[in-house]
Design a protein around this motif. Structure first.
Motif, short mmCIF file in Angstrom:
data_model
loop_
_atom_site.label_atom_id
_atom_site.label_comp_id
_atom_site.label_asym_id
_atom_site.label_seq_id
_atom_site.Cartn_x
_atom_site.Cartn_y
_atom_site.Cartn_z
N THR A 70 0.60 -1.07 0.20
CA THR A 70 0.13 -0.04 -0.17
C THR A 70 0.88 1.34 -0.04
OG1 THR A 70 -1.59 -1.11 1.23
CG2 THR A 70 -1.83 1.30 1.30
N PRO A 71 0.79 1.97 -0.67
CA PRO A 71 1.40 3.47 -1.01
C PRO A 71 1.44 4.18 0.27
CG PRO A 71 0.22 3.23 -2.90
CD PRO A 71 -0.61 2.18 -1.94
N LEU A 72 0.32 4.03 1.01
CA LEU A 72 0.39 4.85 2.58
C LEU A 72 1.22 4.09 3.41
CD1 LEU A 72 -1.26 6.82 3.98
CD2 LEU A 72 -3.00 5.16 4.63
N ALA A 73 1.78 2.82 3.28
CA ALA A 73 2.84 2.16 4.12
C ALA A 73 3.84 3.04 3.90
CB ALA A 73 2.70 0.86 3.91
N GLN A 74 4.25 3.38 2.69
CA GLN A 74 5.44 4.21 2.55
C GLN A 74 5.47 5.80 2.75
OE1 GLN A 74 4.36 2.05 -0.23
NE2 GLN A 74 5.72 0.54 0.79
N GLN A 75 4.30 6.39 2.66
CA GLN A 75 3.95 7.74 3.00
C GLN A 75 3.87 7.96 4.77
OE1 GLN A 75 0.43 8.99 0.87
NE2 GLN A 75 1.64 8.08 -1.10
N ASP A 76 3.32 7.13 5.18
CA ASP A 76 2.91 7.38 6.64
C ASP A 76 2.79 5.99 7.35
OD1 ASP A 76 2.06 8.00 9.21
OD2 ASP A 76 0.14 8.97 8.55
N PRO A 77 3.87 5.28 7.74
CA PRO A 77 3.57 3.95 8.42
C PRO A 77 2.78 3.92 9.56
CG PRO A 77 5.84 4.45 7.79
CD PRO A 77 5.20 5.69 7.73
N THR A 78 2.54 4.80 10.30
CA THR A 78 1.95 4.92 11.45
C THR A 78 0.18 4.86 11.06
OG1 THR A 78 1.71 7.45 11.65
CG2 THR A 78 3.62 6.20 12.59
N ALA A 79 -0.04 5.45 10.09
CA ALA A 79 -1.56 5.28 9.75
C ALA A 79 -2.26 4.07 9.67
CB ALA A 79 -1.57 6.00 8.22
#
Length: 520
Positions: free
Chosen positions: A423-432
């Motif tokens: 998921t791209p979000l994992a690279q952008q904001d792992p805490t999310a």
């Protein structure tokens, strides 16, 4: 005598049930039963109402209320400042003379409502969706505590016959012409542009400044140093043809009509006077279709390029057919399944739709107020326009949840971990991705896809490979790695409205209602 404000109490770390936690809850720790009252320390009746609403009428033993008030006192007295007594040591009578007693009984009632609501929900198998509305009709020391709790619940779903949909995945086979057009587009993308000292011909690229006058009024510039390819179609028909024959340094004037479907409603069907100042004419030089070109796009030979393009087009044809089959299946399920959709879920879907729209508006560089002015609508009008869509989305969540339970479709921890990593979000904001709500939504999306794939005959990689080959893909087609479900299946959170997660927040909400009802 004016009493002092009761001391603030920091919530303890001991386990406490919480009326506002989402989803079906485990029963609260059982309260020790009164020796002078057989059975449970409360009585209740449950009424199911239209709209997937349940109303509980509850009466709680005065002894349980008294014990809860004692616990409230023990918490508050730890922070009380009473002359002559160390914190936590003052007797209750003196504490109440100093701070009053109402807040102790309100705290006790809030805790009991919290506990008994969950006990009753467990006893009656009530799958509640949101924080209940609580109305306390009697709260007096030494008397029975009486309250009514009204809460939206998960409705029963009468599923339609999945088999009757007759949906299958049937990709349209790709053609040689599609392959040739795709490769031609790749050559266009890698073309060189070379300025020339001659009149513009079809397929040349012009650099222009473009202006338009409408009804004698100069409009904002339509382009500055814009590239216009004469072999292409544009939103204004005839624009490219009007510039054939132009040379660098020329100024061309011409009239063209805006089409009836032009994006700007104010210009539709009107005729404008255009002025184009040509600063450069350039010819487009396509690369030769040979092995050297193939290497520039990541393969070794022209034959490899042809194979790769066929594979990509076959994949695209398969996914288009898969999505079409999924839409038809879901439409059949929604049309043939019966469920009473709770208003709270419809409202929640409307909130999601509005949040998505506001994010898109922001990405376009507009404020929300500017967008509403351009749309000539209020936010309430937009929500009203989208209500039918929100109702259908909420119904689909309930139907898919019920069908997944029936078909025993789950998502394993391994599958979820692999999806999270991609998921791209994992690279952008792992805490999310540590947020349970985000993970729950992702797991539900994965489960729904597995469910639909199973129902349309795509529950094995071999089935997918066969269809991609049937669409024209190569025999040695490769699929993304697929991990079989492990025994550690994830319980996907069912569709529900977003509710506060903090226990303290839940108790404060109940206390606020109690104070409103007591006139404080």
């Amino acid at each position: 005598m004016t009493t002092e404000q009761p001391p603030n109490v920091v919530p303890t770390a001991e386990p406490q049930s919480n009326i506002v936690r989402p989803g079906p809850a485990s029963p609260a720790p059982a309260e020790p039963q009164s020796t002078d009252m057989p059975g449970r320390s409360f009585s209740h009746t449950v009424e199911r109402k239209p709209g997937s609403i349940v109303s509980m009428n509850v009466e709680v033993d005065a002894g349980r209320l008294e014990r809860a008030s004692d616990r409230a006192f023990e918490k508050h007295v730890q922070h009380a400042k009473i002359p002559g007594f160390r914190p936590g040591k003052a007797p209750r009578a003196l504490y109440e003379r100093t701070y009053g007693a109402d807040h102790l009984w309100e705290d006790a009632a809030a805790d009991i409502v919290d506990e008994t609501f969950k006990e009753i929900a467990d006893l009656e198998h009530i799958d509640w969706l949101d924080r209940p509305e609580v109305e306390v009709s009697q709260l007096e020391p030494g008397e029975t505590l009486k309250y009514t709790a009204t809460v939206p619940v998960r409705p029963d779903v009468a599923l339609g016959d999945v088999g009757a949909a007759g949906v299958t995945v049937q990709p349209t086979p790709i053609t040689d012409e599609q392959v040739e057009q795709t490769i031609a587009g790749m050559r266009e993308h890698h073309a060189e542009v070379k300025p020339v000292e001659r009149a513009a011909e079809k397929n040349d690229v012009l650099t222009i400044d473009l202006d338009v006058t409408l009804d004698g009024k100069q409009m904002p510039p339509m382009g500055r140093n814009a590239h216009l390819e004469l072999g292409r179609d544009y939103a204004i028909p005839g624009l490219a043809d009007a510039l054939v024959g132009a040379k660098a340094g020329d100024t061309k004037q011409f009239e063209l009509a805006f089409p009836e479907d032009y994006p700007d409603e104010d210009l539709r069907g009107k005729t404008g006077a255009f002025t184009a100042k040509v600063s450069q004419v350039a010819e487009k030089i396509l690369p030769s279709l040979d092995d050297e070109f193939a290497k520039t796009v990541g393969v070794a030979t022209v034959a490899d390029l042809d194979k790769a393009v066929r594979g990509e087009l076959a994949h695209a044809a398969f996914h288009e057919a898969r999505d079409d089959a999924a839409e038809k299946l879901l439409a059949h399920l929604l049309d043939t399944s019966t469920v009473e959709v709770p208003e709270i879920l419809v409202s929640d879907e409307l909130d999601h739709l509005m949040a998505d729209l506001k994010a898109r508006v922001k990405d376009q560089g507009l404020s929300w107020e500017q967008f509403l002015l351009q749309a000539r609508k209020t936010e309430d009008e937009i929500r009203a326009d989208w209500r039918t869509t929100a109702e259908r989305r909420a119904k689909s969540l309930l139907v898919l949840d019920a069908l997944a339970k029936k078909e025993n479709v789950t998502v394993s921890s391994t599958e979820l971990a692999q999806e999270v990593a991609l998921t791209p979000l994992a690279q952008q904001d792992p805490t999310a991705l540590r947020n349970p709500a985000v993970l729950g939504a992702l797991a539900r999306s994965m489960r729904n896809r597995k469910l639909v794939d199973k129902l349309i005959g795509l529950d094995t990689p071999d089935a997918e490979r066969a269809l991609i080959r049937a669409a024209g893909g190569p025999d040695d087609i490769e699929l993304p790695h697929q991990e079989g479900a492990s025994e550690q299946a994830i319980i996907v959170p069912p569709a529900q409205a977003a509710v506060p997660e903090s226990s303290a927040e839940g108790r404060e909400a109940i206390r606020a209602m109690l104070k409103e009802q007591s006139g404080q």
